[in-house]
Write a protein that holds these residues in place. Sequence first.
Motif, PDB file in Angstrom:
ATOM      1  N   MET A  63       0.838  -1.191   0.000  1.00 19.67           N
ATOM      2  CA  MET A  63       0.000   0.000   0.000  1.00 19.67           C
ATOM      3  C   MET A  63       0.872   1.239   0.000  1.00 19.67           C
ATOM      4  O   MET A  63       2.016   1.215   0.451  1.00 19.67           O
ATOM      5  N   THR A  64       0.315   2.312  -0.541  1.00 18.08           N
ATOM      6  CA  THR A  64       0.939   3.627  -0.441  1.00 18.08           C
ATOM      7  C   THR A  64      -0.139   4.592   0.022  1.00 18.08           C
ATOM      8  O   THR A  64      -1.328   4.387  -0.246  1.00 18.08           O
ATOM      9  N   TYR A  65       0.283   5.616   0.727  1.00 17.92           N
ATOM     10  CA  TYR A  65      -0.647   6.632   1.189  1.00 17.92           C
ATOM     11  C   TYR A  65      -0.035   7.996   0.923  1.00 17.92           C
ATOM     12  O   TYR A  65       1.120   8.240   1.261  1.00 17.92           O
ATOM     13  N   ASN A  66      -0.803   8.886   0.309  1.00 16.12           N
ATOM     14  CA  ASN A  66      -0.365  10.239   0.020  1.00 16.12           C
ATOM     15  C   ASN A  66      -1.135  11.182   0.935  1.00 16.12           C
ATOM     16  O   ASN A  66      -2.329  11.410   0.732  1.00 16.12           O
ATOM     17  N   ALA A  67      -0.459  11.728   1.935  1.00 13.78           N
ATOM     18  CA  ALA A  67      -1.123  12.569   2.936  1.00 13.78           C
ATOM     19  C   ALA A  67      -1.591  13.902   2.346  1.00 13.78           C
ATOM     20  O   ALA A  67      -2.631  14.421   2.745  1.00 13.78           O
ATOM     21  N   SER A  68      -0.860  14.456   1.381  1.00 14.46           N
ATOM     22  CA  SER A  68      -1.253  15.754   0.833  1.00 14.46           C
ATOM     23  C   SER A  68      -2.538  15.652   0.011  1.00 14.46           C
ATOM     24  O   SER A  68      -3.349  16.569   0.000  1.00 14.46           O
ATOM     25  N   LYS A  69      -2.735  14.540  -0.679  1.00 20.23           N
ATOM     26  CA  LYS A  69      -3.965  14.340  -1.462  1.00 20.23           C
ATOM     27  C   LYS A  69      -4.995  13.509  -0.706  1.00 20.23           C
ATOM     28  O   LYS A  69      -6.122  13.361  -1.162  1.00 20.23           O
ATOM     29  N   ASN A  70      -4.587  12.934   0.417  1.00 24.11           N
ATOM     30  CA  ASN A  70      -5.425  12.038   1.216  1.00 24.11           C
ATOM     31  C   ASN A  70      -5.966  10.891   0.368  1.00 24.11           C
ATOM     32  O   ASN A  70      -7.162  10.640   0.306  1.00 24.11           O
ATOM     33  N   THR A  71      -5.051  10.208  -0.295  1.00 21.91           N
ATOM     34  CA  THR A  71      -5.419   9.051  -1.118  1.00 21.91           C
ATOM     35  C   THR A  71      -4.569   7.854  -0.719  1.00 21.91           C
ATOM     36  O   THR A  71      -3.399   7.999  -0.371  1.00 21.91           O
ATOM     37  N   GLY A  72      -5.179   6.702  -0.744  1.00 22.63           N
ATOM     38  CA  GLY A  72      -4.470   5.462  -0.466  1.00 22.63           C
ATOM     39  C   GLY A  72      -4.604   4.537  -1.657  1.00 22.63           C
ATOM     40  O   GLY A  72      -5.581   4.592  -2.408  1.00 22.63           O
ATOM     41  N   GLU A  73      -3.618   3.701  -1.835  1.00 26.14           N
ATOM     42  CA  GLU A  73      -3.612   2.777  -2.964  1.00 26.14           C
ATOM     43  C   GLU A  73      -3.062   1.431  -2.510  1.00 26.14           C
ATOM     44  O   GLU A  73      -2.045   1.374  -1.827  1.00 26.14           O
ATOM     45  N   VAL A  74      -3.754   0.379  -2.869  1.00 20.17           N
ATOM     46  CA  VAL A  74      -3.282  -0.974  -2.595  1.00 20.17           C
ATOM     47  C   VAL A  74      -2.954  -1.596  -3.941  1.00 20.17           C
ATOM     48  O   VAL A  74      -3.776  -1.565  -4.856  1.00 20.17           O
ATOM     49  N   ARG A  75      -1.748  -2.140  -4.069  1.00 21.19           N
ATOM     50  CA  ARG A  75      -1.288  -2.705  -5.333  1.00 21.19           C
ATOM     51  C   ARG A  75      -0.869  -4.150  -5.158  1.00 21.19           C
ATOM     52  O   ARG A  75      -0.334  -4.526  -4.127  1.00 21.19           O
ATOM     53  N   ALA A  76      -1.096  -4.899  -6.208  1.00 13.98           N
ATOM     54  CA  ALA A  76      -0.541  -6.241  -6.310  1.00 13.98           C
ATOM     55  C   ALA A  76       0.526  -6.138  -7.392  1.00 13.98           C
ATOM     56  O   ALA A  76       0.211  -5.988  -8.570  1.00 13.98           O
ATOM     57  N   LYS A  77       1.787  -6.161  -7.002  1.00 11.59           N
ATOM     58  CA  LYS A  77       2.888  -5.874  -7.913  1.00 11.59           C
ATOM     59  C   LYS A  77       3.284  -7.055  -8.798  1.00 11.59           C
ATOM     60  O   LYS A  77       3.991  -6.877  -9.768  1.00 11.59           O
ATOM     61  N   SER A  78       2.859  -8.227  -8.468  1.00 11.02           N
ATOM     62  CA  SER A  78       3.228  -9.401  -9.258  1.00 11.02           C
ATOM     63  C   SER A  78       2.625  -9.305 -10.657  1.00 11.02           C
ATOM     64  O   SER A  78       1.483  -8.902 -10.823  1.00 11.02           O
ATOM     65  N   PRO A  79       3.383  -9.707 -11.684  1.00 12.64           N
ATOM     66  CA  PRO A  79       2.881  -9.578 -13.053  1.00 12.64           C
ATOM     67  C   PRO A  79       1.685 -10.477 -13.358  1.00 12.64           C
ATOM     68  O   PRO A  79       0.988 -10.250 -14.334  1.00 12.64           O
ATOM     69  N   HIS A  80       1.413 -11.466 -12.534  1.00 11.09           N
ATOM     70  CA  HIS A  80       0.284 -12.364 -12.783  1.00 11.09           C
ATOM     71  C   HIS A  80      -0.901 -12.098 -11.846  1.00 11.09           C
ATOM     72  O   HIS A  80      -1.872 -12.844 -11.841  1.00 11.09           O
ATOM     73  N   ALA A  81      -0.868 -11.014 -11.091  1.00  7.21           N
ATOM     74  CA  ALA A  81      -1.915 -10.722 -10.115  1.00  7.21           C
ATOM     75  C   ALA A  81      -3.290 -10.582 -10.763  1.00  7.21           C
ATOM     76  O   ALA A  81      -4.279 -11.073 -10.225  1.00  7.21           O
ATOM     77  N   HIS A  82      -3.343  -9.941 -11.916  1.00 11.47           N
ATOM     78  CA  HIS A  82      -4.643  -9.764 -12.576  1.00 11.47           C
ATOM     79  C   HIS A  82      -5.223 -11.100 -13.032  1.00 11.47           C
ATOM     80  O   HIS A  82      -6.438 -11.274 -13.072  1.00 11.47           O
ATOM     81  N   LEU A  83      -4.363 -12.062 -13.352  1.00 10.81           N
ATOM     82  CA  LEU A  83      -4.856 -13.383 -13.748  1.00 10.81           C
ATOM     83  C   LEU A  83      -5.479 -14.115 -12.566  1.00 10.81           C
ATOM     84  O   LEU A  83      -6.459 -14.837 -12.721  1.00 10.81           O
ATOM     85  N   VAL A  84      -4.918 -13.926 -11.392  1.00 11.72           N
ATOM     86  CA  VAL A  84      -5.476 -14.553 -10.185  1.00 11.72           C
ATOM     87  C   VAL A  84      -6.784 -13.862  -9.809  1.00 11.72           C
ATOM     88  O   VAL A  84      -7.778 -14.521  -9.510  1.00 11.72           O
TER      89      VAL A  84
END
Length: 145
Positions: A63-84
């Motif tokens: 996850m990443t969080y940007n305090a200035s924009k108040n946005t959070g993001e959760v990522r699946a970095k593996s290249p096959h994550a979308h297939l799962v």
Amino acid sequence: MKGFVINLGINDLNRTLAQFRSYDEQTQEKLRACVQKSTSNIMLGAKRRVHVKSGNLVKGIAMTYNASKNTGEVRAKSPHAHLVEFGARAVHEVPDKAKALKVPGGSGFAAAANIPARAAHPFLRPAFEAEKANLIQSVTEVVKK
């Protein structure tokens, strides 16, 4: 593919968070805490729900969080994550220009390859859906005070 995006689809929440700068500093801090906590909970929920074979997919969820924009993001970095997450249909592959396909991890070649269909094992969407009510409730409480 570097990643995939799942849109929140919560218009009222999106509008409220878009007006983030219009709130006083104390309210902004509380909103930051709400979004950061929910982002963390979504990441942990995704790690608990992911279909595990080797563990590389779990390690790639961050996850990443940007305090200035108040946005959070959760990522699946593996290249096959979308297939799962979404699954994949069966494919019959033949080489375009070469006479044979190299077998990955093997020591040979093949004239064609049949790749079976893979069932979806969603982990990001269910993690978000489980946390959505908590996020909406906490933001609503902060804004109404």
